[in-house]
Structures are given as C-alpha cells and as structure tokens.
Design a protein around this motif. Structure first.
Motif, mmCIF file in Angstrom:
data_model
loop_
_atom_site.group_PDB
_atom_site.id
_atom_site.type_symbol
_atom_site.label_atom_id
_atom_site.label_comp_id
_atom_site.label_asym_id
_atom_site.label_seq_id
_atom_site.Cartn_x
_atom_site.Cartn_y
_atom_site.Cartn_z
ATOM 1 N N ASN A 560 0.836 -1.196 0.000
ATOM 2 C CA ASN A 560 0.000 0.000 0.000
ATOM 3 C C ASN A 560 0.876 1.252 0.000
ATOM 4 O OD1 ASN A 560 -2.264 1.609 0.077
ATOM 5 N ND2 ASN A 560 -3.122 0.679 1.927
ATOM 6 N N ALA A 561 0.259 2.379 -0.271
ATOM 7 C CA ALA A 561 0.976 3.649 -0.178
ATOM 8 C C ALA A 561 1.284 3.942 1.287
ATOM 9 C CB ALA A 561 0.124 4.771 -0.772
ATOM 10 N N VAL A 562 2.332 4.710 1.520
ATOM 11 C CA VAL A 562 2.682 5.100 2.885
ATOM 12 C C VAL A 562 1.706 6.178 3.341
ATOM 13 C CG1 VAL A 562 4.481 6.042 4.379
ATOM 14 C CG2 VAL A 562 5.105 4.567 2.456
ATOM 15 N N PRO A 563 1.038 5.983 4.469
ATOM 16 C CA PRO A 563 0.071 6.997 4.910
ATOM 17 C C PRO A 563 0.758 8.309 5.282
ATOM 18 C CG PRO A 563 0.369 5.312 6.599
ATOM 19 C CD PRO A 563 1.095 4.835 5.388
ATOM 20 N N LYS A 564 0.037 9.390 5.126
ATOM 21 C CA LYS A 564 0.561 10.695 5.520
ATOM 22 C C LYS A 564 0.637 10.786 7.045
ATOM 23 C CE LYS A 564 -1.509 12.973 1.494
ATOM 24 N NZ LYS A 564 -2.489 14.016 1.054
ATOM 25 N N VAL A 565 1.371 11.757 7.533
ATOM 26 C CA VAL A 565 1.481 11.957 8.978
ATOM 27 C C VAL A 565 0.089 12.175 9.571
ATOM 28 C CG1 VAL A 565 2.396 13.426 10.807
ATOM 29 C CG2 VAL A 565 3.818 12.884 8.817
ATOM 30 N N GLY A 566 -0.219 11.425 10.628
ATOM 31 C CA GLY A 566 -1.519 11.538 11.269
ATOM 32 C C GLY A 566 -2.570 10.613 10.687
ATOM 33 N N TYR A 567 -2.180 9.757 9.748
ATOM 34 C CA TYR A 567 -3.135 8.847 9.115
ATOM 35 C C TYR A 567 -2.704 7.388 9.307
ATOM 36 C CZ TYR A 567 -5.633 12.671 6.862
ATOM 37 O OH TYR A 567 -6.386 13.792 6.632
ATOM 38 N N THR A 568 -3.679 6.522 9.145
ATOM 39 C CA THR A 568 -3.507 5.079 9.318
ATOM 40 C C THR A 568 -4.023 4.365 8.083
ATOM 41 O OG1 THR A 568 -3.754 5.165 11.736
ATOM 42 C CG2 THR A 568 -4.282 3.089 10.689
ATOM 43 N N ASN A 569 -3.385 3.264 7.716
ATOM 44 C CA ASN A 569 -3.963 2.419 6.668
ATOM 45 C C ASN A 569 -3.628 0.958 6.900
ATOM 46 O OD1 ASN A 569 -1.410 1.812 5.584
ATOM 47 N ND2 ASN A 569 -1.617 3.194 3.842
ATOM 48 N N ILE A 570 -4.266 0.115 6.113
ATOM 49 C CA ILE A 570 -4.016 -1.326 6.138
ATOM 50 C C ILE A 570 -3.031 -1.647 5.020
ATOM 51 C CG2 ILE A 570 -5.035 -3.622 6.019
ATOM 52 C CD1 ILE A 570 -5.950 -1.935 8.408
ATOM 53 N N SER A 571 -1.927 -2.255 5.382
ATOM 54 C CA SER A 571 -0.879 -2.564 4.414
ATOM 55 C C SER A 571 -0.499 -4.029 4.512
ATOM 56 C CB SER A 571 0.362 -1.697 4.666
ATOM 57 O OG SER A 571 0.093 -0.327 4.479
ATOM 58 N N HIS A 572 0.000 -4.565 3.414
ATOM 59 C CA HIS A 572 0.370 -5.970 3.393
ATOM 60 C C HIS A 572 1.835 -6.142 2.987
ATOM 61 C CE1 HIS A 572 -4.020 -5.913 2.991
ATOM 62 N NE2 HIS A 572 -3.951 -7.003 3.748
ATOM 63 N N MET A 573 2.526 -6.962 3.748
ATOM 64 C CA MET A 573 3.874 -7.361 3.383
ATOM 65 C C MET A 573 3.751 -8.616 2.528
ATOM 66 S SD MET A 573 6.170 -6.652 6.814
ATOM 67 C CE MET A 573 5.460 -7.960 7.810
ATOM 68 N N LEU A 574 4.263 -8.540 1.315
ATOM 69 C CA LEU A 574 4.150 -9.641 0.367
ATOM 70 C C LEU A 574 5.492 -10.354 0.203
ATOM 71 C CD1 LEU A 574 2.055 -7.875 -2.438
ATOM 72 C CD2 LEU A 574 1.242 -8.988 -0.348
ATOM 73 N N THR A 575 5.429 -11.577 -0.250
ATOM 74 C CA THR A 575 6.645 -12.321 -0.568
ATOM 75 C C THR A 575 7.076 -11.983 -1.993
ATOM 76 O OG1 THR A 575 5.533 -14.236 -1.540
ATOM 77 C CG2 THR A 575 5.767 -14.198 0.871
ATOM 78 N N PRO A 576 8.280 -12.335 -2.392
ATOM 79 C CA PRO A 576 8.709 -12.062 -3.768
ATOM 80 C C PRO A 576 7.784 -12.651 -4.830
ATOM 81 C CG PRO A 576 10.615 -12.605 -2.424
ATOM 82 C CD PRO A 576 9.393 -12.839 -1.568
ATOM 83 N N SER A 577 7.102 -13.756 -4.519
ATOM 84 C CA SER A 577 6.194 -14.355 -5.497
ATOM 85 C C SER A 577 4.794 -13.765 -5.414
ATOM 86 C CB SER A 577 6.126 -15.872 -5.304
ATOM 87 O OG SER A 577 5.541 -16.199 -4.059
ATOM 88 N N GLY A 578 4.619 -12.723 -4.594
ATOM 89 C CA GLY A 578 3.340 -12.025 -4.550
ATOM 90 C C GLY A 578 2.325 -12.617 -3.597
ATOM 91 N N ARG A 579 2.767 -13.424 -2.657
ATOM 92 C CA ARG A 579 1.862 -13.991 -1.660
ATOM 93 C C ARG A 579 1.812 -13.090 -0.423
ATOM 94 N NH1 ARG A 579 -0.191 -19.058 -3.241
ATOM 95 N NH2 ARG A 579 0.563 -19.394 -5.361
ATOM 96 N N VAL A 580 0.773 -13.253 0.390
ATOM 97 C CA VAL A 580 0.594 -12.395 1.559
ATOM 98 C C VAL A 580 1.366 -12.980 2.739
ATOM 99 C CG1 VAL A 580 -1.041 -11.268 3.098
ATOM 100 C CG2 VAL A 580 -1.701 -11.748 0.732
ATOM 101 N N TYR A 581 2.461 -12.333 3.097
ATOM 102 C CA TYR A 581 3.236 -12.798 4.242
ATOM 103 C C TYR A 581 2.644 -12.292 5.557
ATOM 104 C CZ TYR A 581 7.173 -14.262 7.094
ATOM 105 O OH TYR A 581 7.940 -14.886 8.047
ATOM 106 N N ALA A 582 2.126 -11.068 5.548
ATOM 107 C CA ALA A 582 1.567 -10.499 6.783
ATOM 108 C C ALA A 582 0.713 -9.293 6.451
ATOM 109 C CB ALA A 582 2.685 -10.095 7.749
#
Length: 868
Positions: A560-582
């Motif tokens: 995901n995009a990096v949220p601006k200061v004072g904001y929150t978002n949901i982001s995903h860490m992916l593996t090199p093959s594009g799977r959801v690591y966290a």
C-alpha cells in the motif's frame, strides 16, 4: 491380572541397552566448552571443510532429510555434522509410524510429501527402507468421537491426502482381530503404515552424499559465533567451519545447540515407551499385514511387528515422565543410543484397553519394552523455520513425530532457503510462536498436558489451561474476570473470548455444535451494533519503525501507499512471489516514525521478516518491539463517540477526527495513541497506551459509558461482526497460500506507486495472466452447527474449494463464511454445498458482504440528505 501383564513383570526393564538419568553422572560444564558433547572425538576419516553454504547440526532422520533435499535441489557445500553416529538420539528407537492424517490443515502437506518420498526412496538411493503401507484406522467408540472423525472429514476433501470414513463392518473386515463391541466407526488413511527409522535415515544420508552433501562424524559442535556478515563460525574439535547459515536439527540436544547461539528453545524430552510382543499365532496366520490401529479412547497405537504386535501408549499427564533435569541442567554427556528403564505400571491401563479391543493380546507375552526420549515443544508441534532476532539460524527441532515429518520438513525448509520464502503456510510450526513469556515452568506444565492430551477429542475453539496465565495479562485482566470474562490464549496473552453474565452458563464446554457461548456472543454483537462495547486488544503486536530510511523502508516493505502523517492504513507485506506474508496496520506518527500493528499470533513471525528485509536492503532504520510495554483497548459502537466525548477535550466529531486518522491525546487523563478504526466495522477507536494505565482507562470507559449501556465484548463477537462486514483476517483469508488479488485486497495494493515493493513484479504478472479463483462471501443454511473455516465446498458432486473462516452472523441471522471458489462459481446466487459433520449444507454466494461498514453507511446517509 491378565496374562500379558503377569508375564511382563519379567520384562519390567528394557531388554535393550538401558540408561537412566539416575544412573548417569552429569556435569556442570558449560555447554560452550569442548567437553559439552560428552564424547571424546576420534579423528575424522576425511578432512573437515573450512567453508559451507549450510551446516546442518544433527544426524537424525530430520537432519539427514535436510541434507538430502538441499543437495538434491542444487545447493553446493552442504555439510551435516553428527556428534556420534547417524540416528543416535530419538530416531533409532522410534516406532516408525507414518500417517497422512493430521488435524492441522497444512501439516498434512508434510505428511503427504513424506509418504510419497519414502515410497520411492529405496529405488532412488539403492538403500532399502523397510516401508510398510497397510493403511491406518482411527477408531471411534463414542458418539463424540464420531463427530470428531466427521469434523476431520469436512476439513479433508480439498486436501491431497486420501481419507474416508469406515463402518464397523468395513473395519472388522480390514482388521479381523478386533473386538467390535464398542466400535462405532473409524477414519481410514490408505498408504499409512510404518518404516524402519534406521534404514530411512541411512537412505536419506546416501541420497545426500549422492547429490554432493558431505557428512562428518563424529563431529560434535562445541561453539557457534555470529560473524559481522551475518554468517556463522561453527566450532568442532576438528576445526572451525565458516557457514552462511546453520540449521539446528539436533533432537534432544537442540537446547544445547541453541544455547551456543544465545537462544533458549522451549523443548523438553519425554519418556515415551512402547512394548513389542512375541509371536501371536493369530497374527502369524494372517495373509496380509494388519492396518495400524489408533484407539483414541485408549490413547495408544497398535501395529503389526512381524508376527507379533507393537503397542505404544500415551500416558496421562499425571503418570507420564519428562526429562526436566535435562532442561534444568543438560543432556547427560555421551547419551546417544541408550534407553530408560521401562515402567509398565504407567501404561497398564492402556494395555488393558488394548486387550479389550484386540483380545489376542491377552495371551501374548512381552518380548521387549522400549522407553526412550522424544522431544516435545509446549504445544506438541515442532519448531520449523528461521529464528527471529538472529540471522541465518534455522530450527528443525521439537519433533514428537519426526519420522513422518522428516521428509516433508526437509523439502519445506530447502524450498524456503533456496527461494527466500516459505512454499506454503505453516505458521503453526513457526519457532517464533514462543517468546520471552515461555518460561521453564510453562514449558513443563504445557508439555505434560500436551503429551497427556495426545488423543483427546480436538474440538473447534479448543482451549487448554495448563501453565496459564503467563506474565502476559493486561492491567484489566482481573476486573474483566470479575465481570465474567471467559479467557482465550493468544501467544501467551489472556484475552476475553466472551463474557458470561448472571444467568449464563459460565465455563468451557467444548462442542462441535453451538454451545454455552452462543447466546452471550449474540448479546455482545447486538451491544456493539446498537450501543457500545469495550474489547481488550492488548495481545496485538506493536512494532515501531524509525530512522533516516524509515519512509523508504516502509514503502518497499508494504504494497500500500505510505500513509501521511496523522493517518492510518491497512498494508500488506508480500513475498517475492506475490503472496501475503503479513498484514499490518501502519500509522505515520512523524515523517520517519511509524507505528505498525499486527496480530498476536504473528508478532515475532512478522518482526523477523521485517528484520530480514532491513538487512537485505541495508536500511538505516530501528525496529522496536513495544508489544509488552504498550496495551490496547477499543471502544466500538454507534454510541462510542458520546462516551469518548465525556473523557477528552479533543474534537472527536466525524469532521474533527475522520476515519483512519490518528491523534496523540489524553482519555481520562491517560496518554493514548488514538486511532479511529475498528475491526467491528462500526464507529470506534483503538487506544494504545502504557500497559500500567490499562485498568484506569478501562474503569473510566465503563463509568463514562454506564448511562449509554456500555458493556464488554470478546473476540467471538468481534469475529462475527468482522465477517458480516467482509473484513479479511490474516491466517485465514490471507496467508502465503494466497495472493492479495484473489483475496479481494486489490484496494490495498498500489501497483502504480513508484516504489518497487516486494512482490510487485510478481503481482503485475498475476494480474496480467488473470485469476483462477477468488474469495466470495456465502450464507449457509444450517441448524445447530456453524462453519469455522477449512470446510470443503462441493458443486455437482465435486470438490471445488474451501471456506477460510466462518461463524454465525447475528445481524443477518444466518451462518456466514468466506470461501475460495473458481471464478465461474463466484457469480452471486450460485448454490454450493458446505460439508459439516457428515452433512452437506446448502450455501449461497453473495454479491458483497451482507452488512455495510459504518463509514460506508455514513456516506450513504450524507448522499441521501443531499438528494433530499
């Protein structure tokens, strides 16, 4: 006393080489000294190499499998170090059972691979392995057991391994020596059986050598030192090896090896014993080998051993013995191919049950008793994978069932090492599921419970209570208990699952159907939907990221995009093959200061990945785990703003405190990091604060909310609320088995952002090629049973997918679930079947989640006002 036990008095001690801790002189020598091995090493037959890509420590079946798989996959300079000889330790005396069955979903993959490998290993290596595959039957002799085997069947259909239910007549035909009086049915796995552990290990070692690995023995490891480059210096009496990575596969010496690296692995050897009978005429007369029997109520396994039988009981927690002295001190020097004294008094009850089920045992005599150490972790599962906080140190330890795990673990870890990511999800085996809260006292109590519970019924939402609570309790723990909290266990933390109020049936009553928590959870769900509720989220893992490269690092780490200061978002860490690591909730506190929140069960799992990516990218950032020092409470529901307004002077209006924003503020005089976000999908805030302030904050929220009818809610209600809103959950809808596009997370993936985030190129290719399956929402027409996840989906008589999570939706008044299906079945209105407890229930695919989240409802209301 029946003849078996009367005759066995002559065999009360093991007929093989025996050894007992009481007979061995231990030493207080430091494990880092050369004498720690307890073995005076003769000269090697070949010179020890000075450099290696991977050094595997331990020559049991798991270590040999690792050497075989890494070398076969093409890795150069693979070295296996064994302190004495191959199979010394737990491997040589194992009963050698192999089975496709496992209650864990993905652990089945390990078993399946192992059995496929063992069937062709002799041909590949020229080494016979003594593999017998008569199948195995798990006997169900109570109605509750029948529910359990049906429950396991509903989780099986979408897996590779074959498995099916048997009637009593079918069981008796396969095993004519059984007394069928109490047998109601059974679970059958074809291809199961047993293998000779010694021959299997030798075959894997032969294959490892064939593909270029080298095995050195006797070569005890006497020291481990991390180098500046992140590699290792591995010390032995024959010299030092410089290795890129080390794998601890040292069996019941694993704690000693871990200590050399500064780690304390929560492992304890347990005395496991089995008996082998002499020839039984009825067995000798059989034309085909009997299937392996697992009598679940009797808590033992029974298999044919030539013309006799082998019986292996699991004693109760009160009777079993563990080598706690090996943990408090050390493994006795020189212990290898030795055994403990047998103790038939501990297993008499189990042998009596075996005589009832297999009457020919009554007239048999015992030929030998084998009692040796088998290493257990607190939860009985092995520890497999890289370790957090230390580079290039891998675990393959804690195998209570190492023979059947070995092949699959060797393949799993070799794939991970060579490809930089796990081939599939095995979070339940992650060595990082344990942390500093895992004390020796917890280890001993939990391992004792786990061993004794080997064959207890495995219910959904299972809770086990030994060793609890740990030090991980929130400041509101005692008050919540007084208010009726029924606690669950999450990575050492106690967290309310639900609350039993006056008139409710309190306590833990496990069932495969709706039980005592069902109505209270409905009450809590309604509370959050109509008023406001408080939930303890302290178990969430919290990691701060700060430093000169923090923004660049987060941008590369997350899709995901990096949220601006004072904001929150949901982001995903992916593996090199594009799977959801966290999945992370990322809040930007300052330009180069981020606050990352993840799940309780993935705390060190996620931190390890973040540490690894920091090193790979050479980022100037600091990662600080504040999970234990920072607590969290959440207030959610339509009246939550009214309650919060009484406790702060901040502007908390919708305009002053919008959705997905953050404020540093005070609530009831308590400094908090407040975020307007709620996993319930309702209006709500999460308050992150110093752990010592939790009780004050909780009491203030209760007092301020009293006039509004505020109450408590737990994780069961949270699960129902989030499923109705369509919120995915890491570990269910998204794992390294899924990519974010098929999981419906495309909104959180910014493929057009400039940063080359991990997995970006793979996702671009996946998007270009198109998806083959997708996640859908379904309602299920049930009666007294609800989906929970991993149920099999059927369509036109064929298996087409699986649920990922499910429960009862109290607002929609139906069972609900999420499921992966082929694209052609994702059309709204499509009818599929969900298998639960032996029945296939009608289910309907929905266009979207059945309930809209609060911000969406807010926007629709504003549109309607404007339109009016």
């Amino acid at each position: 006393m029946r003849m078996l036990l009367a005759g066995s008095r002559r065999f009360s001690r093991c007929g093989l080489t025996k050894c007992c801790t009481a007979h061995i002189s231990t030493s207080s020598t430091s494990p880092s000294s050369d004498s720690s091995s307890g073995y005076s090493s003769p000269k090697l037959q070949k010179n020890l190499k000075e450099n290696a890509e991977t050094v595997i420590i331990g020559g049991g079946v798991v270590g040999a499998s690792l050497a075989y798989h890494l070398a076969k996959a093409g890795q150069k300079d693979v070295m296996l170090l064994e302190k004495s000889e191959l199979t010394a330790g737990s491997t040589w005396h194992a009963a050698g059972l192999t089975t496709l069955f496992h209650p864990g979903i993905n652990v089945k993959n390990l078993h399946y691979y192992s059995i496929q490998l063992y069937g062709k290993l002799a041909e590949e290596t020229g080494q016979e392995v003594g593999f017998h595959t008569p199948g195995s039957i798990r006997i169900a002799s109570t109605p509750e057991r029948m529910d359990e085997v049906k429950y396991q069947m509903q989780r099986q259909g979408w897996n590779k391994a074959p498995q099916w239910l048997l009637t009593p007549d079918e069981i008796h035909k396969m095993h004519p020596l059984l007394n069928m009086d109490k047998v109601l049915g059974g679970l059958f796995n074809p291809g199961d059986g047993h293998i000779d552990p010694y021959s299997l290990t030798q075959a894997l070692a032969s294959g490892a050598r064939k593909y270029g690995a080298e095995i050195f023995m006797p070569a005890p490891v006497t020291g481990l030192k991390q180098t500046a480059s992140g590699g290792w210096e591995v010390n032995t009496p024959h010299g030092t090896i410089k290795a890129k990575r080390v794998i601890n596969a040292a069996g019941f010496w694993a704690r000693e090896i871990g200590a050399l690296a500064g780690l304390e692995h929560p492992l304890v050897p347990i005395h496991h014993q089995y008996v082998v009978t002499s020839t039984i005429p009825e067995v000798a007369a059989l034309k085909e080998e009997l299937p392996v029997i697992r009598d679940l109520e009797g808590s033992y396994y029974l298999r044919q051993e030539r013309t006799g039988l082998l019986i292996g009981p699991y004693e109760s927690a009160e009777k079993m013995r563990m080598c706690d002295d090996w943990v408090n001190d050390r493994v006795p020097p020189g212990f290898g191919k030795e055994l403990f004294d047998g103790d038939l008094d501990r297993i008499n009850d189990h042998l009596e049950r075996a005589m009832d089920l297999v009457p020919v045992v009554q007239n048999a005599s015992i030929q030998s008793v084998v009692c040796g150490p088998i290493t257990y972790s607190p939860d009985i599962l092995p520890m497999v994978g890289p370790h957090q906080g230390i580079s290039n140190y891998w675990c393959a330890v804690g195998f209570g069932y190492g023979i059947v795990h070995a092949g699959g673990v060797g393949k799993y870890l070799s794939d991970w090492i060579l490809n930089g990511e796990p081939p599939y999800d095995l979070i339940e085996l992650d060595p990082n599921r344990y942390g500093k809260w895992t004390t020796k006292d917890y280890l001993f109590k939990k391992a004792r419970e786990s061993y004794g519970f080997n064959n207890v019924i495995g219910h959904p939402k299972e809770e086990r209570f030994a060793g609890r609570p740990t030090e991980r309790v929130s400041g509101a723990y005692e008050l919540m208990k007084e208010r009726g909290a029924e606690m669950g266990f999450h990575a050492g933390w106690e967290q309310p699952h639900w609350f039993a109020l006056p008139g409710d049936t309190a306590g833990y009553y496990p069932s495969f159907r709706r039980t005592n928590w069902f109505d209270p959870v409905g009450r809590e769900s309604e509370l959050v939907r109509t008023k406001a509720g408080i939930i303890d989220l302290t178990p969430f893992a919290k990691i701060e990221v700060k430093g000169n490269d923090a923004h660049k690092y987060i941008d590369h780490l997350c899709a995901n995009a990096v949220p601006k200061v004072g904001y929150t978002n949901i982001s995903h860490m992916l593996t090199p093959s594009g799977r959801v690591y966290a999945e992370l909730t990322v809040t930007t506190l300052a330009p180069n200061h981020f606050f990352c929140i993840t799940g309780s069960g993935s705390e060190l799992h996620d931190l390890r990945w973040m540490e690894e990516q920091k090193i790979i990218g050479n980022y100037d950032v600091e990662l600080v785990n504040v999970t234990d020092s920072m607590a969290a409470l959440s207030l959610a529901g339509p009246l939550s703003r009214d309650i919060l307004s009484k406790l702060t002077t901040e502007d908390i209006s919708h305009e002053g405190f919008p959705f997905l924003t953050y404020r540093q503020m005070e609530v009831a005089g308590v400094p908090v990091r407040a975020m307007r976000i709620s996993y319930t999908g309702e209006l709500g805030w999460e308050f992150y604060h110093a752990r010592q302030d939790t009780l004050k904050l909780y009491q203030a929220l209760l007092a301020a909310g009293e006039e509004f009818g505020v109450g408590d809610f737990g994780t069961y209600a949270l699960n129902s609320l989030r499923l109705e809103k369509g919120f995915r959950m890491w570990g269910a809808e998204m794992t390294v088995d899924n990519n974010p596009l098929e999981a419906g997370l495309g909104f959180f993936v910014k493929l057009k952002k400039p940063a080359d985030f991990i997995g970006k190129q793979a996702l671009q290719k996946i998007k270009q090629e198109g998806l083959r399956r997708t996640l859908v929402f379904i309602t299920v027409d049930t009666e007294d049973v609800d989906p929970e996840g991993n149920e099999t989906l059927w369509y036109n008589g064929k298996v087409v997918g699986n649920t990922t999570s499910g429960t009862y939706g109290y607002e929609v008044k139906k069972s609900i679930a999420m499921a992966y299906v082929p694209l052609e079945l994702s059309v709204p209105g499509t009818q599929v079947l969900v298998e639960m407890l032996g029945q296939k229930w009608n289910a309907t695919v929905l266009k979207e989640p059945p309930v809209k989240i609060e911000p969406m409802r807010k926007r629709e209301q504003e549109k309607q006002k404007k339109a009016a």
